[in-house]
Design a protein around this motif. Sequence first.
Motif, PDB file in Angstrom:
ATOM      1  N   GLY A   1       0.366  -1.195   0.660  1.00 34.07           N
ATOM      2  CA  GLY A   1      -0.205  -0.014  -0.033  1.00 34.07           C
ATOM      3  C   GLY A   1       1.056   1.166   0.149  1.00 34.07           C
ATOM      4  N   GLN A   2       1.869   0.929   0.415  1.00 34.39           N
ATOM      5  CA  GLN A   2       3.034   2.399   0.511  1.00 34.39           C
ATOM      6  C   GLN A   2       2.758   2.866  -1.275  1.00 34.39           C
ATOM      7  OE1 GLN A   2       6.184   1.141   1.501  1.00 34.39           O
ATOM      8  NE2 GLN A   2       7.453   3.977   1.288  1.00 34.39           N
ATOM      9  N   GLN A   3       2.777   4.092  -1.076  1.00 33.49           N
ATOM     10  CA  GLN A   3       3.368   4.620  -2.834  1.00 33.49           C
ATOM     11  C   GLN A   3       4.934   5.623  -2.938  1.00 33.49           C
ATOM     12  OE1 GLN A   3       1.512   5.402  -4.901  1.00 33.49           O
ATOM     13  NE2 GLN A   3      -0.159   4.542  -4.406  1.00 33.49           N
ATOM     14  N   LEU A   4       5.373   5.395  -3.766  1.00 32.57           N
ATOM     15  CA  LEU A   4       6.715   5.640  -3.371  1.00 32.57           C
ATOM     16  C   LEU A   4       6.806   5.885  -5.274  1.00 32.57           C
ATOM     17  CD1 LEU A   4       8.331   1.737  -2.955  1.00 32.57           C
ATOM     18  CD2 LEU A   4       8.198   4.487  -1.465  1.00 32.57           C
ATOM     19  N   LYS A   5       8.006   7.127  -5.496  1.00 33.35           N
ATOM     20  CA  LYS A   5       8.711   7.525  -6.786  1.00 33.35           C
ATOM     21  C   LYS A   5       9.464   6.647  -7.584  1.00 33.35           C
ATOM     22  CE  LYS A   5       7.053  12.343  -4.521  1.00 33.35           C
ATOM     23  NZ  LYS A   5       8.558  13.289  -4.319  1.00 33.35           N
ATOM     24  N   VAL A   6       9.085   6.580  -8.516  1.00 31.87           N
ATOM     25  CA  VAL A   6       9.785   5.360  -8.754  1.00 31.87           C
ATOM     26  C   VAL A   6      11.031   6.745 -10.293  1.00 31.87           C
ATOM     27  CG1 VAL A   6       8.433   3.729  -9.159  1.00 31.87           C
ATOM     28  CG2 VAL A   6       8.375   4.662 -10.481  1.00 31.87           C
ATOM     29  N   SER A   7       9.378   7.305 -10.840  1.00 34.87           N
ATOM     30  CA  SER A   7      10.974   8.697 -11.221  1.00 34.87           C
ATOM     31  C   SER A   7      10.597   9.802 -11.189  1.00 34.87           C
ATOM     32  CB  SER A   7      10.770   8.546 -12.475  1.00 34.87           C
ATOM     33  OG  SER A   7       9.045   8.696 -13.615  1.00 34.87           O
ATOM     34  N   GLY A   8      11.938  10.844 -11.408  1.00 35.17           N
ATOM     35  CA  GLY A   8      11.092  12.397 -11.084  1.00 35.17           C
ATOM     36  C   GLY A   8      12.387  12.851 -10.956  1.00 35.17           C
ATOM     37  N   THR A   9      12.348  14.038  -9.934  1.00 35.22           N
ATOM     38  CA  THR A   9      14.141  15.003  -9.273  1.00 35.22           C
ATOM     39  C   THR A   9      13.736  14.532  -7.999  1.00 35.22           C
ATOM     40  OG1 THR A   9      14.126  16.240 -11.509  1.00 35.22           O
ATOM     41  CG2 THR A   9      15.136  17.240  -9.184  1.00 35.22           C
ATOM     42  N   SER A  10      14.461  14.010  -7.004  1.00 36.89           N
ATOM     43  CA  SER A  10      14.664  14.271  -5.726  1.00 36.89           C
ATOM     44  C   SER A  10      14.712  15.501  -4.658  1.00 36.89           C
ATOM     45  CB  SER A  10      16.258  13.796  -5.562  1.00 36.89           C
ATOM     46  OG  SER A  10      16.733  12.456  -5.881  1.00 36.89           O
TER      47      SER A  10
END
Length: 354
Positions: free
Chosen positions: A130-139
């Motif tokens: 259920g955790q939402q993780l960013k997998v692309s983009g800018t830190s």
Amino acid sequence: MKKIAFSVVATGSLAFFVGTGDAEASSYQVKAGDSLWKIASSNQVSVADIKKWNGLTSDVIYPNQVLQVNSTASVPVKQTESRPSATPTTTSTYTVKSGDTLSQIAQRHNTTVGAIQRLNNITGHLIFAGQQLKVSGTSPQTSTNTRPSSTPPTTAVPSASTGSHTVVRGDTLSGIAHQHGITVTQLQNWNNIQSHLIYVGQVLKVENTVVAPQKNPPAISTAPPPAQAATGSVKSVIHTAMPLQGTPYTWGGSTPNGFDCSGFIYYVYSQAGVDVPRTNTVGFDARTYEVDKPQVGDLVFFKNTYTTGISHAGIYIGDNKFIHAGGDRVQVTSLSDPYWSKHFDSFKRLYAMN
């Protein structure tokens, strides 16, 4: 005069297009999910060459960054010419599912474990369903407006510049090795350690050189059985669990007065000195990795019992048997039992046992 003017324009246009072709052949614009290793492989050069040609001191790259990929280019490519500071990078997210690991998610989205950790400000390998993780983009820490074109991004993993990694809860040797692009054997040799046992706060030497990874880099699930690293804990788990047979099943229970299946696991592991949270079956599933050959003390997961998906778990005790809080009490059951064999899902090992 008109003919002369036309000839000059045509000649200039031809020169422009020829020059453009040369530039394209010697540079590459980074896309979301790219890594230095992937770019190097597709251009038949080494990661070290790309870093040298572009003045990079770490493996961190960002979308729209233009990299020189050919040593014959006459003019080095500036780092931020094609990266508009006013346009934010699109960020993609992924919702963690039961059984996922960071390495699996990274491979699925063509990125690295380290990149996902930086994007989400996490240090270990623990994730939950259920955790939402960013997998692309800018830190979040990256600034696009003030970075000079010759300065590399500042979001590199600290160990890339210091040559060390401080162990955090949830870390394993295989996870650390994968994160830094090295092998477990190298990690052991550099730190003069003979086993796979590490502890929180331990500082491990890592080497800031890129070792070309295999096409299918080893996932965290290849860690050795806990019998080598936590034999005492395994014995304690079994010695704690077996005398509890006959304890009544109680929904939400986590004491010897009554257990449900997750409460039983929490109590037994906690009493054995293993740091685990009081969570449900799905929560324990998210804190484990799958193993092909179970060891005594591993967890056994079952699916589609009283609800869809992972819904029950027990502790493997060997001889194709497991102990669990199921039915009306804590009991030992054979995995060959018709009901449980029908609902069997997997054998898994808690990260905390490494």
